[in-house]
Motif scaffolding. Sequence first.
Motif, PDB file in Angstrom:
ATOM      1  N   SER A  65       0.814  -1.302   0.001  1.00 30.47           N
ATOM      2  CA  SER A  65      -0.073  -0.058   0.057  1.00 30.47           C
ATOM      3  C   SER A  65       0.886   1.319   0.032  1.00 30.47           C
ATOM      4  CB  SER A  65      -1.107  -0.049   1.137  1.00 30.47           C
ATOM      5  OG  SER A  65      -0.153   0.035   2.501  1.00 30.47           O
ATOM      6  N   SER A  66       0.335   2.361  -0.430  1.00 28.48           N
ATOM      7  CA  SER A  66       0.965   3.744  -0.516  1.00 28.48           C
ATOM      8  C   SER A  66      -0.061   4.677  -0.431  1.00 28.48           C
ATOM      9  CB  SER A  66       1.704   3.948  -1.735  1.00 28.48           C
ATOM     10  OG  SER A  66       0.801   3.914  -2.799  1.00 28.48           O
ATOM     11  N   VAL A  67       0.248   5.802   0.431  1.00 31.21           N
ATOM     12  CA  VAL A  67      -0.382   7.141   0.358  1.00 31.21           C
ATOM     13  C   VAL A  67       0.169   8.252  -0.083  1.00 31.21           C
ATOM     14  CG1 VAL A  67      -1.357   8.483   2.216  1.00 31.21           C
ATOM     15  CG2 VAL A  67      -1.260   5.994   2.756  1.00 31.21           C
ATOM     16  N   GLN A  68      -0.526   8.902  -0.934  1.00 30.96           N
ATOM     17  CA  GLN A  68      -0.147  10.352  -1.542  1.00 30.96           C
ATOM     18  C   GLN A  68      -1.262  11.172  -1.082  1.00 30.96           C
ATOM     19  OE1 GLN A  68       0.477   9.477  -5.750  1.00 30.96           O
ATOM     20  NE2 GLN A  68       2.699   8.895  -5.105  1.00 30.96           N
ATOM     21  N   GLY A  69      -1.096  11.993  -0.396  1.00 34.34           N
ATOM     22  CA  GLY A  69      -1.804  13.148   0.169  1.00 34.34           C
ATOM     23  C   GLY A  69      -3.101  12.357   0.718  1.00 34.34           C
ATOM     24  N   SER A  70      -4.465  12.702   0.107  1.00 31.20           N
ATOM     25  CA  SER A  70      -5.597  11.996   0.825  1.00 31.20           C
ATOM     26  C   SER A  70      -5.842  10.622   0.053  1.00 31.20           C
ATOM     27  CB  SER A  70      -6.626  13.029   0.847  1.00 31.20           C
ATOM     28  OG  SER A  70      -6.777  13.498  -0.543  1.00 31.20           O
ATOM     29  N   THR A  71      -5.267  10.293  -0.841  1.00 27.38           N
ATOM     30  CA  THR A  71      -5.536   9.178  -1.767  1.00 27.38           C
ATOM     31  C   THR A  71      -4.592   7.758  -1.068  1.00 27.38           C
ATOM     32  OG1 THR A  71      -6.237  10.509  -3.219  1.00 27.38           O
ATOM     33  CG2 THR A  71      -5.954   7.983  -3.742  1.00 27.38           C
ATOM     34  N   ALA A  72      -5.209   6.471  -0.981  1.00 25.95           N
ATOM     35  CA  ALA A  72      -4.435   5.495  -0.783  1.00 25.95           C
ATOM     36  C   ALA A  72      -4.548   4.349  -1.817  1.00 25.95           C
ATOM     37  CB  ALA A  72      -4.785   4.959   0.560  1.00 25.95           C
ATOM     38  N   VAL A  73      -3.625   3.619  -1.915  1.00 24.59           N
ATOM     39  CA  VAL A  73      -3.753   2.687  -3.377  1.00 24.59           C
ATOM     40  C   VAL A  73      -3.021   1.485  -2.418  1.00 24.59           C
ATOM     41  CG1 VAL A  73      -3.220   2.066  -5.572  1.00 24.59           C
ATOM     42  CG2 VAL A  73      -3.720   4.578  -4.996  1.00 24.59           C
ATOM     43  N   ALA A  74      -3.719   0.341  -2.877  1.00 23.39           N
ATOM     44  CA  ALA A  74      -2.848  -0.814  -2.423  1.00 23.39           C
ATOM     45  C   ALA A  74      -3.057  -1.918  -3.545  1.00 23.39           C
ATOM     46  CB  ALA A  74      -3.844  -1.691  -1.254  1.00 23.39           C
ATOM     47  N   TYR A  75      -2.127  -2.683  -3.810  1.00 26.89           N
ATOM     48  CA  TYR A  75      -1.924  -3.607  -4.830  1.00 26.89           C
ATOM     49  C   TYR A  75      -1.817  -5.057  -4.198  1.00 26.89           C
ATOM     50  CZ  TYR A  75      -1.365  -0.137  -8.630  1.00 26.89           C
ATOM     51  OH  TYR A  75      -1.569   0.947  -9.050  1.00 26.89           O
ATOM     52  N   CYS A  76      -2.649  -6.029  -4.536  1.00 27.52           N
ATOM     53  CA  CYS A  76      -2.632  -7.300  -3.854  1.00 27.52           C
ATOM     54  C   CYS A  76      -2.365  -8.331  -4.767  1.00 27.52           C
ATOM     55  CB  CYS A  76      -3.716  -7.420  -3.004  1.00 27.52           C
ATOM     56  SG  CYS A  76      -4.108  -6.362  -1.625  1.00 27.52           S
ATOM     57  N   HIS A  77      -1.395  -8.923  -4.766  1.00 31.57           N
ATOM     58  CA  HIS A  77      -1.117 -10.249  -5.644  1.00 31.57           C
ATOM     59  C   HIS A  77      -1.446 -11.534  -5.075  1.00 31.57           C
ATOM     60  CE1 HIS A  77       0.662 -12.852  -8.817  1.00 31.57           C
ATOM     61  NE2 HIS A  77       1.353 -13.187  -7.702  1.00 31.57           N
ATOM     62  N   ASN A  78      -2.147 -12.634  -5.413  1.00 39.56           N
ATOM     63  CA  ASN A  78      -2.470 -13.877  -4.691  1.00 39.56           C
ATOM     64  C   ASN A  78      -1.607 -14.984  -5.254  1.00 39.56           C
ATOM     65  OD1 ASN A  78      -3.505 -15.829  -3.334  1.00 39.56           O
ATOM     66  ND2 ASN A  78      -5.561 -15.864  -4.252  1.00 39.56           N
ATOM     67  N   PRO A  79      -0.523 -15.509  -4.887  1.00 37.22           N
ATOM     68  CA  PRO A  79       0.060 -16.528  -5.405  1.00 37.22           C
ATOM     69  C   PRO A  79      -0.313 -17.843  -5.271  1.00 37.22           C
ATOM     70  CG  PRO A  79       1.266 -15.908  -3.460  1.00 37.22           C
ATOM     71  CD  PRO A  79       0.122 -14.804  -3.607  1.00 37.22           C
ATOM     72  N   TYR A  80      -1.394 -17.874  -4.469  1.00 35.31           N
ATOM     73  CA  TYR A  80      -2.054 -19.181  -4.009  1.00 35.31           C
ATOM     74  C   TYR A  80      -3.216 -19.809  -4.879  1.00 35.31           C
ATOM     75  CZ  TYR A  80       1.103 -18.374  -0.180  1.00 35.31           C
ATOM     76  OH  TYR A  80       2.226 -18.034   0.668  1.00 35.31           O
ATOM     77  N   PRO A  81      -3.544 -20.947  -4.793  1.00 30.63           N
ATOM     78  CA  PRO A  81      -4.845 -21.503  -5.682  1.00 30.63           C
ATOM     79  C   PRO A  81      -6.061 -21.044  -5.132  1.00 30.63           C
ATOM     80  CG  PRO A  81      -3.630 -23.368  -4.641  1.00 30.63           C
ATOM     81  CD  PRO A  81      -2.819 -22.171  -4.463  1.00 30.63           C
ATOM     82  N   GLU A  82      -6.118 -20.656  -3.703  1.00 31.58           N
ATOM     83  CA  GLU A  82      -7.329 -20.346  -3.222  1.00 31.58           C
ATOM     84  C   GLU A  82      -7.639 -18.882  -3.472  1.00 31.58           C
ATOM     85  OE1 GLU A  82      -9.445 -20.977   0.990  1.00 31.58           O
ATOM     86  OE2 GLU A  82      -7.786 -22.165   0.539  1.00 31.58           O
ATOM     87  N   THR A  83      -8.934 -18.532  -3.477  1.00 30.71           N
ATOM     88  CA  THR A  83      -9.161 -17.063  -3.639  1.00 30.71           C
ATOM     89  C   THR A  83      -9.148 -16.398  -2.573  1.00 30.71           C
ATOM     90  OG1 THR A  83     -10.756 -17.584  -5.629  1.00 30.71           O
ATOM     91  CG2 THR A  83     -11.036 -15.499  -4.592  1.00 30.71           C
ATOM     92  N   ASP A  84      -8.754 -14.988  -2.345  1.00 34.55           N
ATOM     93  CA  ASP A  84      -8.514 -14.316  -1.182  1.00 34.55           C
ATOM     94  C   ASP A  84      -9.318 -13.340  -1.527  1.00 34.55           C
ATOM     95  OD1 ASP A  84      -7.752 -12.908   0.915  1.00 34.55           O
ATOM     96  OD2 ASP A  84      -5.737 -12.910   0.547  1.00 34.55           O
ATOM     97  N   ARG A  85     -10.302 -12.885  -0.365  1.00 32.93           N
ATOM     98  CA  ARG A  85     -10.979 -11.616  -0.518  1.00 32.93           C
ATOM     99  C   ARG A  85     -10.506 -10.477   0.106  1.00 32.93           C
ATOM    100  NH1 ARG A  85     -16.971 -12.322  -1.493  1.00 32.93           N
ATOM    101  NH2 ARG A  85     -17.075 -11.252   0.456  1.00 32.93           N
ATOM    102  N   VAL A  86      -9.765  -9.457  -0.281  1.00 32.93           N
ATOM    103  CA  VAL A  86      -9.223  -8.483   0.204  1.00 32.93           C
ATOM    104  C   VAL A  86     -10.058  -7.133  -0.040  1.00 32.93           C
ATOM    105  CG1 VAL A  86      -6.789  -9.226  -0.395  1.00 32.93           C
ATOM    106  CG2 VAL A  86      -8.177  -7.772  -2.051  1.00 32.93           C
ATOM    107  N   ARG A  87      -9.773  -6.561   1.274  1.00 32.47           N
ATOM    108  CA  ARG A  87     -10.639  -5.169   1.704  1.00 32.47           C
ATOM    109  C   ARG A  87      -9.507  -4.321   2.043  1.00 32.47           C
ATOM    110  NH1 ARG A  87     -15.588  -5.953   5.444  1.00 32.47           N
ATOM    111  NH2 ARG A  87     -16.029  -4.037   4.608  1.00 32.47           N
ATOM    112  N   LEU A  88      -9.666  -2.824   1.728  1.00 33.49           N
ATOM    113  CA  LEU A  88      -8.733  -1.804   2.012  1.00 33.49           C
ATOM    114  C   LEU A  88      -9.579  -0.942   3.293  1.00 33.49           C
ATOM    115  CD1 LEU A  88      -6.265  -0.073   1.452  1.00 33.49           C
ATOM    116  CD2 LEU A  88      -7.682   1.153  -0.192  1.00 33.49           C
ATOM    117  N   HIS A  89      -8.911  -0.750   4.388  1.00 32.96           N
ATOM    118  CA  HIS A  89      -9.326  -0.212   5.360  1.00 32.96           C
ATOM    119  C   HIS A  89      -8.580   1.135   5.489  1.00 32.96           C
ATOM    120  CE1 HIS A  89     -11.538  -3.527   6.361  1.00 32.96           C
ATOM    121  NE2 HIS A  89     -10.411  -4.352   6.169  1.00 32.96           N
TER     122      HIS A  89
END
Length: 132
Positions: A65-89
């Motif tokens: 994740s990175s923060v620039q001013g008032s905006t946050a961005v997160a990149y999530c890569h899943n290397p595993y065979p099971e689906t991961d449900r990700v949420r940004l807080h």
Amino acid sequence: MRWSPGAVLAALALLVALPYDAVSHGAGGAVTHRAEGGRGGEAAQPAQPTQPAPDDRPFGAECRSSVQGSTAVAYCHNPYPETDRVRLHIECDRWWDIDSDSHPVAAGPAATVRLTGRCWKEIRSVWVSHQR
């Protein structure tokens, strides 16, 4: 600052040595064992591969994740065979600024997802949660 050859060698040895859990294992069950009650003349049978319990399998996308001013961005890569449900807080710095939680986004096997969010003013903290 000058490094002695012994210290450099010790540091390299620690970097090169892998912990036992990090060493890859064959998936085909190549280990063989003798059948129960068998004699020395009987053929060895291949060991039956066991499926790990659902909680023991590796799980979870790697997120940056990175923060620039008032905006946050997160990149999530899943290397595993099971689906991961990700949420940004996002926790906003100002008391009157409303904190936000994104909807769950499914990060499938070998997929990368992008999560974004913002506050009106400054951001205090950002984190990503994972759900099976």
